[in-house]
Each structure stands twice: as C-alpha cells, then as structure tokens.
Write an enzyme that holds these catalytic residues in place. Structure first.
Site, PDB file in Angstrom:
ATOM      1  N   LYS A  84     116.784  15.014   7.095  1.00  0.00           N
ATOM      2  CA  LYS A  84     117.823  14.043   7.443  1.00  0.00           C
ATOM      3  C   LYS A  84     119.111  14.781   7.823  1.00  0.00           C
ATOM      4  O   LYS A  84     119.717  14.513   8.843  1.00  0.00           O
ATOM      5  CB  LYS A  84     118.053  13.109   6.257  1.00  0.00           C
ATOM      6  N   GLU A 135     116.033  24.833   1.631  1.00  0.00           N
ATOM      7  CA  GLU A 135     114.597  25.142   1.618  1.00  0.00           C
ATOM      8  C   GLU A 135     113.966  24.852   2.984  1.00  0.00           C
ATOM      9  O   GLU A 135     113.224  25.669   3.534  1.00  0.00           O
ATOM     10  CB  GLU A 135     113.869  24.280   0.566  1.00  0.00           C
ATOM     11  N   GLY A 192     117.073   9.216   2.209  1.00  0.00           N
ATOM     12  CA  GLY A 192     115.960  10.164   2.312  1.00  0.00           C
ATOM     13  C   GLY A 192     114.685   9.649   1.659  1.00  0.00           C
ATOM     14  O   GLY A 192     113.611   9.647   2.257  1.00  0.00           O
ATOM     15  N   ARG A 193     114.799   9.166   0.424  1.00  0.00           N
ATOM     16  CA  ARG A 193     113.594   8.746  -0.310  1.00  0.00           C
ATOM     17  C   ARG A 193     113.060   7.398   0.186  1.00  0.00           C
ATOM     18  O   ARG A 193     112.016   6.943  -0.254  1.00  0.00           O
ATOM     19  CB  ARG A 193     113.876   8.714  -1.806  1.00  0.00           C
ATOM     20  N   GLU A 211     115.374   9.433  -8.631  1.00  0.00           N
ATOM     21  CA  GLU A 211     116.570   9.831  -7.882  1.00  0.00           C
ATOM     22  C   GLU A 211     117.459   8.606  -7.643  1.00  0.00           C
ATOM     23  O   GLU A 211     118.681   8.726  -7.556  1.00  0.00           O
ATOM     24  CB  GLU A 211     116.184  10.495  -6.547  1.00  0.00           C
ATOM     25  N   HIS A 262      91.300  11.245 -19.284  1.00  0.00           N
ATOM     26  CA  HIS A 262      90.810  12.451 -19.955  1.00  0.00           C
ATOM     27  C   HIS A 262      91.913  13.480 -20.124  1.00  0.00           C
ATOM     28  O   HIS A 262      91.650  14.649 -20.369  1.00  0.00           O
ATOM     29  CB  HIS A 262      89.639  13.033 -19.159  1.00  0.00           C
ATOM     30  N   LYS A 284     122.393  22.796  -6.578  1.00  0.00           N
ATOM     31  CA  LYS A 284     122.388  23.401  -5.238  1.00  0.00           C
ATOM     32  C   LYS A 284     123.555  24.365  -5.100  1.00  0.00           C
ATOM     33  O   LYS A 284     123.405  25.469  -4.568  1.00  0.00           O
ATOM     34  CB  LYS A 284     122.526  22.322  -4.159  1.00  0.00           C
TER      35      LYS A 284
HETATM   36  O1  F6P Z   1     118.157  17.219  -2.852  1.00  0.00           O
HETATM   37  C1  F6P Z   1     117.790  15.902  -2.757  1.00  0.00           C
HETATM   38  C2  F6P Z   1     117.742  15.440  -1.332  1.00  0.00           C
HETATM   39  O2  F6P Z   1     119.003  15.266  -0.834  1.00  0.00           O
HETATM   40  C3  F6P Z   1     116.925  14.167  -1.239  1.00  0.00           C
HETATM   41  O3  F6P Z   1     117.649  13.047  -1.501  1.00  0.00           O
HETATM   42  C4  F6P Z   1     116.364  14.260   0.117  1.00  0.00           C
HETATM   43  O4  F6P Z   1     115.269  13.408   0.272  1.00  0.00           O
HETATM   44  C5  F6P Z   1     116.013  15.716   0.186  1.00  0.00           C
HETATM   45  O5  F6P Z   1     117.054  16.356  -0.498  1.00  0.00           O
HETATM   46  C6  F6P Z   1     115.845  16.291   1.560  1.00  0.00           C
HETATM   47  O6  F6P Z   1     116.974  16.123   2.346  1.00  0.00           O
HETATM   48  P1  F6P Z   1     116.940  16.325   3.906  1.00  0.00           P
HETATM   49  O7  F6P Z   1     116.016  15.325   4.487  1.00  0.00           O
HETATM   50  O8  F6P Z   1     118.345  16.142   4.365  1.00  0.00           O
HETATM   51  O9  F6P Z   1     116.455  17.716   4.190  1.00  0.00           O
END
Ligand code: F6P
Length: 556
Positions: free
Chosen positions: A213, A219, A273-274, A360, A391, A516
């Site tokens: 987003k 990462e 995002g979620r 979240e 199990h 972060k």
């Molecule tokens: O660190 C959490 C977050 O901001 C989430 O809310 C989001 O889904 C994820 O990181 C990834 O964010 P992006 O789509 O901006 O890479």
C-alpha cells in the site's frame, strides 16, 4: 451518547455487567434443552447457516446486547462507514473496502464522489492484463510466456490473498483455470523465504508482483529489490518492464523503484491494508492464477454479505450477531481469546488472516477520542483446521481454559472421497467431528456419568469435563470462490462491529510503529559496526550484549 463518553460508563453496559451473574448460574446443558431458544438462535442468509445457541447467552442477553448496540450508535456507525465518512479519524481516512466489491452500477460515495467507477477501472485493467499474461500474449524478456507469479508483500498485502489462494487451490473450477500455473508469496524478509520462493522457478517465465500500500514497508522493499536483482542478473535491466508489476496507493514510489506506472495497479487510502484483499492487492495475483471470472465470484460473495450487513435487522444480521457475542465473551464473561476452527483444510490460512484483521484492528488501549479504556478491547485469535487442532490444542479448550470457538463446516466438500466399505465418506468423517465438538464443549461430562460407566474413582476427576464452554457454528453450503468471499466479509464486519461497540478506532494501527523505528536504529548500528567497526552504543545493556555477540559471531 456524547462522543467522549466511554461505552463502559453507560447504563446498558452496567446492565450487562449485572446480568453476568445470572448467566454464570446457568449451564449450556440447560440452555440447550430449551428448543424455543435454540430455534431462535439460528440465522440463515444466502446459504450460510449461523447457530449461536451454544453461547452462554439467553434471549434476555440478546436484548441487552441490542440495547448496548443502540447506545453505542452501531447502526449509525455502520451507515457512516458505508457513506464514506472519514471514520478512521487518526489517519483522517474513510473506510470503504465495501466499495471494492460493489457491483458496477452501485453508487458509493467518498467526499461526494462515487468511487465505484474508479474501482471498476482498476478491475477492468486487471482483467485485461491477467488475460494477456495467462493467454501468453504478454511475454517475458526472452519471448516466453509467464506462467509463474511471485507476489511480494507482507501483512495485509499478503495474508488475505494467501488465505483466498489456499482456499481456492482445491476448488474444482479454480483448478481448471490454474492448470500449469503457480502462485507463490514472498512475505518474510528472511532470506530463507526468498530461497524457498525462487527455488524451481525460472526468471524467464516468472512475473513478480510487488504489493505494498505504502511502497515503503522495509521487508517488502528489500524483497522487491532482491527479486529485481534475481531478474536483472539473468535477463538484463530491460527485463524489469516485462517481469515486474506493482500494486500500491503510492504510484510515485512505484515509478521511482523502476516499475513502469502503466504496469501499476492502484488502490486508495480508504482501503486499510488488512481490508485490502478485494482490491488489486488480492485481485491481481489471484486473477493471474485463476482468471478474473473466478475472482469476480469471490467479490460477489463478499458483496452479498456487505448488503446483508448493511440492511438486515440486527436480530438476523450474521456479522452483527457474531460481533456482539464476541464482545460479550471478551468484555463481560472475561474470555480474552477465540479459536477459529474451520473443518476444511482449504481454510487453513483463515486463522492467520483473521489474526491480523481482528488483532491489528481491535488491539487498542484507548477510545477513538484518545481516552484510556478502563476495559480490555480486542481478542486473541488463533486456530487450525479441524481435525488437526483436535490432536493439538483442544485438550486445553476442553478441560483447561475457556476459549470461545468458531466452528466452520462445509456441506459439500471441494474434493469428495468415498472409500468402498467405509461406513461414511471421508467428508462425513470430518464433519462428524464438526458436529460433535461443539456439543462436547457445551455439555461436558459429569462425574455421575463417569461413575455409571464404571470409570475407576481415581480417574473420575481427570475424565470429567465441566462443559459450559461456548462456541458458534457456521455452516457453508460449499467452498467455492463465492462462499470464500462471504466468509471473508463476515469476519471483516464482525471485527468492525466489536470495534464500534467498544468505541475504538478499528482502522488504524499505530501499535506497529514503535518496533519499526527501533529496528531502524538497530539497522544503522549493524551497518556502522560492519562497515566502520563502530562499537555498539545507545542501547540498554541487554541489547548491547546481544548485538555485540551477534556481530562477533556472524563476522567472517
Ligand atoms: O506493519 C503493519 C502494516 O502497516 C499493516 O497494517 C499492513 O498491512 C502491512 O504493514 C503492509 O503494509 P504495506 O502494504 O504498506 O506494505
């Protein structure tokens, strides 16, 4: 209710609090013997059956919960969400994921502008692009068709699409469309995840979809650079244009990264995002794998629940009932966790996705107005498909802590199997457990029953089940793309209902920021130590020791 009044300060909340004592005196064994109550605690909508008769709740509880929803202005909050108001006030954003799956002719406005045409512009672009890739008319740098896709993204840019992909993998219709193609997900910054993703893939026939987003997530950007290198090193710099596309709200950064803006698929800041799996975040990689027509059915399923959530009276409204009951379990009965237990292997990634959607969203310590909450909001979600979970951790659920459970069953299996000579089909065997477990939890087993069975006295306490452990059961007609969309939307809206009642902002996530920024400090330190030999400084003793040890032990 004035905006600064906490829900816990209202009479409706106090009334529920005092009702807890009455409920604690009842046992689900007795509640379940009331046929009228059981009958009224089921709801059916568009093929989905919800049975909530195994909740520690009476019809009176329900009435009190509806009263609370009135005091919390639940209906008004739902309306404000659907009408594009900026209900995510800490980020000054609307919350309009429902627009992502609205039909082409629907009108959903944000700030007076209908957003649906923009949504469909992107969907049309995805359809066109995915068809070109799938048909082989879009080719890679060496002229070969792109049959494999790696979607690079994390959190909401990963978990929802992974859930849907995993659920569709064994759907007969989806299988047909996916023949000869692979979809993989690279999320973790761990180089092991990179290695696992590229193993067996040829850059010549691979398309990388970078999904972020913000297009700033550390990462994802590192993984995107790593895969860019993987492509460049074997195909040359011009290959990026053919082998890398992006999904983002930040098209400026996409271009800066080196991806042609024409190969970027947009979404909007009113999609959290979620909550983004129905945007290009999910629709692009999933359409590349299964074709747009299958994914359009998924969107339609979600949309059916959106309409139900918006218009059904609360007594018949599946997400509202689920949200109110979850909140009842957490805030009044004091059960902070919830187990998500789908009796379908295809739903194995449901719990990880809902963990993010729920935890979240609702893991907050202050109200939407910034007032410290005098109660704990949010719940701890976890789960595994049945019967595997049985199990593993069900022991605790049956005789240890009380964990409200969501049992999710499917009438028609994606993959029916009947073995000759067996009493029931494999699917009936699975479903026998789906039907048995909620009753085992609710009824338990008394010492008297055990004595009648001649269980040795010293084992009676060990074999006793107290019962009275709540659950809900959701029965889906089948597990095709449409049903998967329905299930997704039920969970999304349930989380919103809880947040609306608690009076929190379910659509921001400030709690992820601190870690972060500390990682940035550590990253700088690692770089300074490795390149300039600088000693570790500015951290507490524990972190200094560990960092020093790590640097020493990992230097060549
Ligand atoms: O660190 C959490 C977050 O901001 C989430 O809310 C989001 O889904 C994820 O990181 C990834 O964010 P992006 O789509 O901006 O890479």
């Amino acid at each position: 209710m004035a905006s600064s009044t906490l829900i816990s300060g209202t009479e409706a909340w106090a009334d529920l609090k005092s009702h807890v004592e009455d409920i604690k005196k009842t046992h689900l064994r007795d509640l379940l013997s009331d046929a009228g109550r059981c009958q009224s605690m089921t709801v059916e909508h568009d093929g989905i059956l919800l049975d909530y008769s195994r909740q520690q709740a009476t019809l009176e509880t329900l009435e009190k919960l509806f009263k609370l929803s009135e005091v919390a202005s639940l209906k008004n909050k739902i309306n404000r969400m659907y009408s594009g108001e900026r209900i995510n006030s800490t980020e000054n954003r609307a919350v309009l994921h429902v627009a992502l799956r609205a039909s082409r002719d629907a009108v959903i406005k944000s700030e007076g502008t209908n957003v649906v045409p923009d949504v469909w512009k992107v969907l049309d672009k995805i359809q066109e692009f995915s068809e070109r890739v799938r048909s082989g008319s879009w080719v890679g740098a060496t002229g070969k068709a792109l049959k494999d896709v790696i979607a690079v993204g994390i959190g909401g840019s990963f978990l929802g699409p992974l859930f849907v992909h995993t659920a569709l993998q064994t759907d007969p219709e989806a299988i047909e469309y996916a023949r000869g193609r692979q979809l993989r997900f690279l999320a973790n910054v761990d180089p092991i995840d990179v290695a696992r993703n590229i193993t067996g893939l040829n850059p010549e026939t691979t398309l990388v979809v970078v999904v972020s987003k913000t297009f700033t997530t550390a990462e994802t950007m590192l993984n995107a650079r790593t895969l860019r290198e993987w492509i460049l090193s074997s195909l040359g710099p011009s290959a990026v244009a053919k082998h890398m596309v992006a999904v983002s709200t930040n098209l400026t950064l996409v271009e800066k990264f080196g991806i042609d803006p024409n190969n970027a698929f947009a979404f909007w800041d009113w999609v959290g995002g979620r909550y983004s799996v129905c945007s290009a975040v999910g629709v692009l990689p999933l359409s590349l794998q299964y074709g747009f027509s299958v994914i359009e059915k998924f969107l339609k399923g979600a949309s059916s629940i959106d309409q139900h959530f918006y218009s059904a009276p609360f007594e018949k409204n599946i997400p509202v009932l689920l949200g109110l009951l979850s909140m009842w379990n957490v805030s009044f009965l004091g059960y902070p966790a919830r187990a998500i237990l789908p009796y379908s292997q295809a739903l194995e990634k449901l719990a990880p996705h809902i963990q993010q959607v729920s935890m979240e969203s609702n893991g907050k310590g202050v109200s939407i107005d910034g007032v410290l909450l005098p109660f704990e909001a949010g719940e701890i979600d976890f789960g595994e498909p049945g019967t595997n979970g049985q199990h593993s951790f069900y022991q605790l659920i049956h005789q240890g802590r009380v964990i409200p459970c969501d049992f999710i069953g499917v009438v028609k299996s994606q993959q029916p199997v009947y073995l000759k000579g067996e009493v029931v089909s494999n699917h009936d065997e699975l479903m026998s457990n789906f039907f048995a477990q909620p009753d085992a939890l609710a009824y338990g087993k008394t010492p008297e029953q055990l004595q009648k069975e001649n269980v040795p006295q010293h084992l009676v306490p060990h074999k006793t089940f107290s019962g009275n452990r709540p659950s809900v059961s959701l029965l889906l007609p089948s597990l095709n793309a449409y049903n998967i969309g329905q299930l997704l939307a039920i969970y999304e809206h349930r989380v919103a209902v809880e947040g609306f009642i608690w009076g929190i902002n379910s659509f921001d996530q400030w709690g992820v920021e601190l870690g972060k920024s500390l990682a940035t400090q550590v990253r700088k330190q690692l770089n300074a130590s490795r390149t300039k030999g600088e000693p570790v400084q500015g951290f507490n003793l524990s972190t200094t020791n560990m960092l020093t040890k790590y640097l020493e032990a990992s230097s060549d």
